[in-house]
Design a protein around this motif. Structure first.
Motif, short mmCIF file in Angstrom:
data_model
loop_
_atom_site.label_atom_id
_atom_site.label_comp_id
_atom_site.label_asym_id
_atom_site.label_seq_id
_atom_site.Cartn_x
_atom_site.Cartn_y
_atom_site.Cartn_z
N VAL A 155 2.49 8.04 -11.46
CA VAL A 155 2.23 6.77 -12.13
C VAL A 155 0.73 6.54 -12.10
CG1 VAL A 155 2.61 4.27 -12.01
CG2 VAL A 155 4.47 5.85 -11.46
N TYR A 156 0.20 6.06 -13.20
CA TYR A 156 -1.24 5.82 -13.27
C TYR A 156 -1.60 4.68 -12.34
CZ TYR A 156 -5.81 4.52 -15.00
OH TYR A 156 -7.15 4.20 -15.09
N VAL A 157 -2.47 4.95 -11.37
CA VAL A 157 -2.91 3.93 -10.42
C VAL A 157 -4.43 3.75 -10.45
CG1 VAL A 157 -0.95 4.20 -8.85
CG2 VAL A 157 -3.00 5.61 -8.53
N GLY A 158 -5.07 4.31 -11.45
CA GLY A 158 -6.51 4.14 -11.59
C GLY A 158 -7.31 5.41 -11.41
N PRO A 189 -0.72 17.21 -8.40
CA PRO A 189 0.43 17.71 -7.66
C PRO A 189 0.02 18.83 -6.70
CG PRO A 189 0.49 18.55 -9.90
CD PRO A 189 -0.71 17.64 -9.80
N GLY A 190 0.77 18.92 -5.65
CA GLY A 190 0.51 19.90 -4.60
C GLY A 190 0.82 19.29 -3.25
N TRP A 191 0.10 19.78 -2.22
CA TRP A 191 0.33 19.30 -0.87
C TRP A 191 -0.03 17.83 -0.70
CZ3 TRP A 191 3.32 21.58 2.43
CH2 TRP A 191 3.53 22.94 2.31
N GLY A 192 -0.85 17.32 -1.57
CA GLY A 192 -1.23 15.91 -1.49
C GLY A 192 -0.04 14.98 -1.61
N ILE A 193 0.97 15.39 -2.36
CA ILE A 193 2.19 14.58 -2.50
C ILE A 193 2.86 14.41 -1.14
CG2 ILE A 193 4.51 14.49 -3.49
CD1 ILE A 193 3.34 15.82 -6.00
N ALA A 194 3.02 15.51 -0.41
CA ALA A 194 3.66 15.44 0.90
C ALA A 194 2.84 14.55 1.84
CB ALA A 194 3.82 16.83 1.49
N TYR A 195 1.53 14.69 1.79
CA TYR A 195 0.67 13.87 2.65
C TYR A 195 0.80 12.39 2.32
CZ TYR A 195 -3.48 11.61 4.45
OH TYR A 195 -4.32 10.74 5.08
N VAL A 196 0.69 12.06 1.04
CA VAL A 196 0.70 10.66 0.62
C VAL A 196 2.07 10.02 0.88
CG1 VAL A 196 0.56 9.18 -1.43
CG2 VAL A 196 -1.15 10.93 -1.05
N VAL A 197 3.15 10.71 0.55
CA VAL A 197 4.49 10.16 0.79
C VAL A 197 4.76 10.11 2.29
CG1 VAL A 197 6.96 10.56 0.46
CG2 VAL A 197 5.39 10.82 -1.46
N GLY A 198 4.39 11.16 3.01
CA GLY A 198 4.58 11.18 4.46
C GLY A 198 3.84 10.05 5.15
N SER A 241 0.83 -1.21 0.00
CA SER A 241 0.00 0.00 0.00
C SER A 241 0.86 1.25 0.00
CB SER A 241 -0.96 0.00 1.19
OG SER A 241 -0.26 -0.01 2.41
N GLY A 242 2.00 1.21 0.68
CA GLY A 242 2.92 2.35 0.67
C GLY A 242 3.49 2.60 -0.72
N LEU A 243 3.89 1.53 -1.38
CA LEU A 243 4.41 1.68 -2.74
C LEU A 243 3.33 2.17 -3.70
CD1 LEU A 243 6.66 -1.51 -2.99
CD2 LEU A 243 7.39 0.87 -2.72
N TRP A 244 2.10 1.70 -3.49
CA TRP A 244 0.99 2.16 -4.33
C TRP A 244 0.78 3.66 -4.15
CZ3 TRP A 244 -3.78 4.41 -3.66
CH2 TRP A 244 -4.65 4.33 -4.74
N ARG A 245 0.81 4.14 -2.90
CA ARG A 245 0.64 5.58 -2.65
C ARG A 245 1.79 6.39 -3.22
NH1 ARG A 245 -1.42 3.64 2.29
NH2 ARG A 245 0.62 3.88 3.24
N ILE A 246 3.01 5.87 -3.09
CA ILE A 246 4.17 6.59 -3.64
C ILE A 246 4.07 6.64 -5.17
CG2 ILE A 246 6.68 6.47 -3.97
CD1 ILE A 246 6.84 5.62 -1.00
N ALA A 247 3.62 5.56 -5.78
CA ALA A 247 3.41 5.57 -7.23
C ALA A 247 2.37 6.63 -7.60
CB ALA A 247 2.96 4.19 -7.71
N LEU A 275 -7.00 13.25 -9.25
CA LEU A 275 -5.76 13.48 -8.49
C LEU A 275 -5.64 14.95 -8.08
CD1 LEU A 275 -3.15 11.26 -10.38
CD2 LEU A 275 -4.14 10.88 -8.12
N ARG A 276 -5.97 15.86 -9.01
CA ARG A 276 -5.87 17.29 -8.69
C ARG A 276 -6.94 17.72 -7.70
NH1 ARG A 276 -5.19 17.70 -14.03
NH2 ARG A 276 -7.32 18.37 -14.37
N GLU A 277 -8.18 17.39 -7.97
CA GLU A 277 -9.30 17.92 -7.18
C GLU A 277 -9.51 17.19 -5.85
OE1 GLU A 277 -12.70 17.95 -9.72
OE2 GLU A 277 -11.77 19.33 -11.15
N VAL A 278 -9.32 15.90 -5.81
CA VAL A 278 -9.61 15.13 -4.60
C VAL A 278 -8.37 14.95 -3.73
CG1 VAL A 278 -10.46 12.91 -3.73
CG2 VAL A 278 -11.51 13.94 -5.74
N PHE A 279 -7.25 14.61 -4.37
CA PHE A 279 -6.05 14.29 -3.61
C PHE A 279 -5.01 15.41 -3.59
CE2 PHE A 279 -7.75 10.15 -5.00
CZ PHE A 279 -7.95 9.57 -3.75
#
Length: 171
Positions: free
Chosen positions: A46-49, A62-71, A35-41, A55-59
């Motif tokens: 990377v297209y995960v579905g 790109p933006g702060w969502g990257i820091a949240y998901v990787v963190g 699940s961690g690798l999926w979130r990092i992808a 990705l832009r509107e919900v997650f």
């Protein structure tokens, strides 16, 4: 004149962790990895579905969502490495009593985090944003191992507590 001193009584060596507890500790770290690798992808683009719009509107990626998901991925994996400390005979950074209390707390937190991720992953919103059945299948395979984390972590913590209670190092 000369005081006779006796060496301090050596603490009894703790019994090594049972093989099943060692395997369970390693399995916890491995169960969290997909699940961690999926979130990092997902954070890496990377297209995960999910569509770019989702990705832009919900997650916010790109933006702060990257820091949240990787963190979240990094913190979850670090927490999942904690059980290895409980079965290690080489390095004990804390007293057994302190480590035992920390183990019980970490066990509870890991169980709650794993259950929380499963609940979040299976909410209607998460599934409705997926664009294909293949993406849904990959997603399910990435998050399915989280079901094992509560049982494995409880087994490791119980083994640690039992081993140290038997030898009088934890009350």
């Amino acid at each position: 004149m000369f005081a006779m001193t006796t060496p301090a009584a050596a603490l009894p060596a703790p019994v090594p962790a049972p093989v099943r507890a060692r395997r369970a500790a390693h399995a916890v770290a491995l169960c969290v990895l997909p699940s961690g690798l999926w979130r990092i992808a997902m954070a890496s683009g990377v297209y995960v579905g999910y569509s770019d719009q989702v990705l832009r509107e919900v997650f916010d990626i790109p933006g702060w969502g990257i820091a949240y998901v990787v963190g979240l991925s990094v913190l979850t994996e670090l927490a999942a490495l904690f059980p290895l400390l409980l079965v290690s005979d080489r390095w004990q950074p804390l007293r057994p009593r302190t480590l035992g209390a920390l183990a019980r707390t970490a066990s509870g937190v890991l169980v709650l985090v794993a259950l929380w991720q499963i609940v979040v992953a299976f909410t209607v919103d998460s599934r409705t944003y997926m664009s294909s059945d293949a993406a849904m299948a990959v997603w399910a395979c990435a998050f399915a191992p989280l079901f094992a984390v509560p049982v494995l972590m409880t087994m490791v913590t119980w083994s640690y507590t039992k081993r140290h209670r038997v030898h009088g190092t934890t009350t």
